[in-house]
Design an enzyme around this catalytic site. Sequence first.
Site, PDB file in Angstrom:
ATOM      1  CG  HIS A  55      41.654  39.306  41.103  1.00 26.78           C
ATOM      2  ND1 HIS A  55      42.812  39.649  40.977  1.00 26.78           N
ATOM      3  CD2 HIS A  55      41.012  40.408  41.819  1.00 26.78           C
ATOM      4  CE1 HIS A  55      43.427  40.975  41.509  1.00 26.78           C
ATOM      5  NE2 HIS A  55      42.288  41.128  42.083  1.00 26.78           N
ATOM      6  CG  ASP A  58      43.803  37.160  38.823  1.00 22.34           C
ATOM      7  OD1 ASP A  58      43.613  37.877  38.075  1.00 22.34           O
ATOM      8  OD2 ASP A  58      43.975  37.119  40.229  1.00 22.34           O
ATOM      9  CE  LYS A 184      46.342  52.391  42.798  1.00 23.19           C
ATOM     10  NZ  LYS A 184      46.442  51.489  41.711  1.00 23.19           N
ATOM     11  CD  GLU A 218      49.043  47.763  46.857  1.00 21.11           C
ATOM     12  OE1 GLU A 218      48.104  47.110  46.718  1.00 21.11           O
ATOM     13  OE2 GLU A 218      49.542  48.280  45.898  1.00 21.11           O
TER      14      GLU A 218
HETATM   15  C1  GLT Z   1      45.227  45.135  41.849  1.00 22.32           C
HETATM   16  C2  GLT Z   1      45.285  46.133  42.523  1.00 22.32           C
HETATM   17  C3  GLT Z   1      45.570  45.696  43.969  1.00 22.32           C
HETATM   18  C4  GLT Z   1      44.621  44.819  44.610  1.00 22.32           C
HETATM   19  C5  GLT Z   1      44.186  43.728  43.941  1.00 22.32           C
HETATM   20  C6  GLT Z   1      43.015  43.096  44.450  1.00 22.32           C
HETATM   21  S1  GLT Z   1      44.205  43.945  42.245  1.00 22.32           S
HETATM   22  O1  GLT Z   1      46.344  44.519  41.449  1.00 22.32           O
HETATM   23  O2  GLT Z   1      46.529  46.994  42.071  1.00 22.32           O
HETATM   24  O3  GLT Z   1      46.027  46.777  44.973  1.00 22.32           O
HETATM   25  O4  GLT Z   1      45.095  44.281  45.816  1.00 22.32           O
HETATM   26  O5  GLT Z   1      41.794  43.304  43.795  1.00 22.32           O
HETATM   27 MN    MN Z   2      46.742  45.639  46.626  1.00 22.15          MN
HETATM   28 MN    MN Z   3      49.023  48.753  44.044  1.00 18.07          MN
END
Ligand code: GLT
Ligand code: MN
Ligand code: MN
Length: 387
Positions: A55, A58, A184, A218
């Site tokens: 980031h 970071d 998410k 993810e």
């Molecule tokens: C953060 C989040 C991740 C994302 C990252 C990218 S930052 O750690 O939990 O899932 O991929 O912004």
């Molecule tokens: Mn992620």
């Molecule tokens: Mn995560």
Amino acid sequence: MASYDPDPKMKFSFGLWTVGNPGRDPFGLPTREVISPTEICNLLGEVGAWGVNLHDTDLVPIDSTQQERDRIVKDFKKSAKENGLAIPMCSANLFSEPIFKDGAYTSNNARVRAYAVQKTIRAMDLGAELGCKYYICWGGREGIESDATKDPVEAIKRFRECINFICHYNKEQGYNYKVCFEAKPNEPRGHMYFAVTGSYLAVIPTLDFPEMCGVNPEVAHEHMAGLNFVHHVAQAIEAGKLFHIDLNDQEFGRYDQDFRFGSANLKHAFFLVKLLQDHGYNGPRQFDAHAYRQADYEDVEAFASGCMRTYMILKEKVDRWNGDKEIQQLVKLVNQSDPLEKLTKKFSAANAQKLKQAPLDRHKIASERLPYERLDQLTMEVIMGVR
Ligand code: GLT
Ligand code: MN
Ligand code: MN
């Protein structure tokens, strides 16, 4: 005995925030010293990773002067190079600063949205300077605790407007980023917009540059919602939109754990590796995870090596599964073709007529064998290492 050393062709990468995670959680202070980007590059070089991601903040602390920024960027490039690391991906942190407490692109405040876009295009400048090819959009604060606070339709429109701006900037500057959206369902917000990968797959065709945009799913994020991650990734692959992937693990239904890849749900991890390998996924495989809070930096290395090693082991298991005669016979047995298929492959009035007359005996068809117990047991035995 096969070597399970990380294969550069797998493009295994880690974010600065992953191996650099100092073990803070919502209830406790950090348990590890903060280490510098140079030390992180050294650690990743040591374990044989292919790439390092970041980031904006970071790497460059938010209040750095131009001079400080330039020095930091120069040092980082040098450390990455010395450790043979690519810098494939960058992102803007649009979630830590208090200004983002009610979102970034979807905030109710136009000044917050402008700041978010400003921070994004500056992060894109930074990433371009480092040679990044993937720009990740994770909407950490894009959501609500109460729907009294925001109009969810308006939120989608605001999001689209900001993304379109960013994509135009990408094009105008010739940066050539692949823009990747990461879904998410919750955490840190009570409810987040675009809760699953499929939500982004639905919005991409409505953007100004759909071809520039894809997804970065993810593992933990679909698992938090109790969903089958492999199916979401499959949909992204089928749509030609799997640009990047975040590998980690997560117990179903728990808080956001970001565990070492394969450490919680080995069977799902196996089928994920199988999906990626069988369909020739060629983008980076980022491990977006962090070590247990108890780990010291020696153990953080074990964590990072473990993520890659588990992938390599599962990849070998996939080859074993694909090459197993009995398994393949079963796969063949359960996938039955029939000349009738010609009728349903493409619609025509004539085919519909023929289909109506086709002698399809539902009792006979239902009695055909589906030995899935045997197939699954053999799969488990491959995973457990006795086959
Ligand atoms: C953060 C989040 C991740 C994302 C990252 C990218 S930052 O750690 O939990 O899932 O991929 O912004
Ligand atoms: Mn992620
Ligand atoms: Mn995560």
